[in-house]
Design an enzyme around this catalytic site. Structure first.
Site, PDB file in Angstrom:
ATOM      1  N   VAL A 292       4.379  -5.468  -4.863  1.00  0.00           N
ATOM      2  CA  VAL A 292       5.461  -5.455  -3.884  1.00  0.00           C
ATOM      3  C   VAL A 292       5.474  -6.824  -3.196  1.00  0.00           C
ATOM      4  O   VAL A 292       4.429  -7.318  -2.753  1.00  0.00           O
ATOM      5  CB  VAL A 292       5.260  -4.335  -2.843  1.00  0.00           C
ATOM      6  CG1 VAL A 292       6.369  -4.383  -1.794  1.00  0.00           C
ATOM      7  CG2 VAL A 292       5.232  -2.979  -3.541  1.00  0.00           C
TER       8      VAL A 292
ATOM      9  N   GLY B 243      -3.032  -1.241  -7.255  1.00  0.00           N
ATOM     10  CA  GLY B 243      -1.890  -2.160  -7.314  1.00  0.00           C
ATOM     11  C   GLY B 243      -2.127  -3.278  -8.304  1.00  0.00           C
ATOM     12  O   GLY B 243      -3.238  -3.819  -8.398  1.00  0.00           O
TER      13      GLY B 243
ATOM     14  N   HIS C 131       0.840  -1.210   0.000  1.00  0.00           N
ATOM     15  CA  HIS C 131       0.000   0.000   0.000  1.00  0.00           C
ATOM     16  C   HIS C 131       0.876   1.261   0.000  1.00  0.00           C
ATOM     17  O   HIS C 131       0.566   2.246  -0.676  1.00  0.00           O
ATOM     18  CB  HIS C 131      -0.881   0.043   1.253  1.00  0.00           C
ATOM     19  CG  HIS C 131      -1.860  -1.081   1.388  1.00  0.00           C
ATOM     20  ND1 HIS C 131      -1.715  -2.086   2.314  1.00  0.00           N
ATOM     21  CD2 HIS C 131      -3.012  -1.344   0.721  1.00  0.00           C
ATOM     22  CE1 HIS C 131      -2.744  -2.922   2.218  1.00  0.00           C
ATOM     23  NE2 HIS C 131      -3.540  -2.503   1.258  1.00  0.00           N
TER      24      HIS C 131
END
Ligand code: AMP
Length: 290
Positions: free
Chosen positions: A186, A157, A46
């Site tokens: 990520v 994302g 995030h």
């Protein structure tokens, strides 16, 4: 606005609108507003979105709302982690300006809205097949958040690839003003994609869950040999883990998000979802089928 100070937390629609209306006055021109929608329990994935948002605009608004509309009966709505204080502290380190953290009552004062944005056929596949109504609920709340915040850019994302596809389609189909910015996945050093749900994994489950990212990486490395080879390479990792119960493993065309034909050439995306214990995990990777 101020960078690297504790963001202001606002929990009403009128309060947020008033705060945003005040921000452009002094400069005499409209600031560029960037919205990062989240459900909280923030992690480094995030925060990467917020860092990117910081680069793209003047005012970064992070929404934190566990949207009941996108959870089905028997899903983890009640147990979904809620960590607002820690989230706000984390957001201070990446320069978010405003946190919009409404209650369910603020977002749905008359109960779940009967008006919904529907995702269409792709919304019933993959995550949508496992979670009926999920994407309609997600698109509905994203529409509400866009209407509340009025952003120039919305940041999502790549972790949720089907969500990205459907939000892009909605923005185009319904002529929403903001453009979408997509941030790469990520991962932990082990390869496991960061997820708020990872905190539910016991140590041995977490170790087993690495099979998903390992399988995707193996698939990407043999993608030049075709779809079947890529699927086989991923299955070899995932099927070897008894703690990982595969839901779907599929290769899709990025243009249509439909499964590719066996002889597909060109860019594609492999999607995976699995249950590890009672925790549902998803991941995906680009494949170059050439
Ligand atoms: P969520 O709070 O799970 O609804 O996620 C909010 C946003 O963060 C979505 O756009 C997600 O795709 C994104 N996100 C979650 N995990 C990651 C990750 N590991 N890498 C990049 N983006 C992520």
């Amino acid at each position: 606005m101020n960078v690297l100070t504790t963001p202001e937390v606002i929990d009403t629609i009128a309060g947020l609108r008033a705060r945003l209306a005040g921000t452009g006055a002094r400069a005499g021109e409209r600031p560029r507003v960037v919205l990062v929608p989240t459900m909280g329990a923030l992690h480094a994935g995030h925060l990467a979105l917020v860092r990117r948002a910081r680069e793209l605009g003047d005012i970064v608004v992070v929404s934190i709302f566990v949207n009941p509309l996108q959870f089905g009966a028997g899903e983890d709505l009640a147990s979904y982690p809620r960590t607002l204080e820690a989230d706000v502290a984390a957001l201070a380190t990446v320069g978010a300006d405003l946190v919009f953290a409404p209650t369910g009552q603020v977002m749905y004062p008359h109960g779940p809205s009967s008006t919904r944005v529907t995702a269409g056929p792709v919304g019933t596949l993959y995550e949508g097949a496992a979670r009926p109504g999920h994407f309609d609920g997600m698109l509905t709340v994203v529409s509400k958040l866009i209407n509340i915040v009025g952003p120039d850019v919305v940041v999502f994302g790549q972790k949720d690839a089907q969500q990205v596809f459907l939000v892009e389609a909605m923005l185009a189909d319904l002529d929403f003003r903001p453009v979408i910015e997509v941030v790469p996945i990520v991962r932990e050093e082990s390869g496991l994609a960061l997820s708020s749900r990872n905190r539910n994994l016991a140590e041995e489950q977490r170790a087993a869950a690495r099979a998903l990212s390992a399988g995707l990486a193996a698939a990407a490395s043999v993608a030049g040999r075709g779809v079947a080879a890529a699927l086989q390479a991923a299955h070899a990792f995932i099927d070897a883990q008894p703690l990982v119960k595969l839901d779907y493993l599929v290769v899709v065309d990025p243009q249509t998000f439909l499964p590719v034909a066996a002889d597909h050439l060109g860019p594609a995306r492999m999607l995976v979802a699995a249950l590890v214990g009672s925790t549902r995990l998803i991941d995906n990777a680009a494949l170059d089928l050439n």
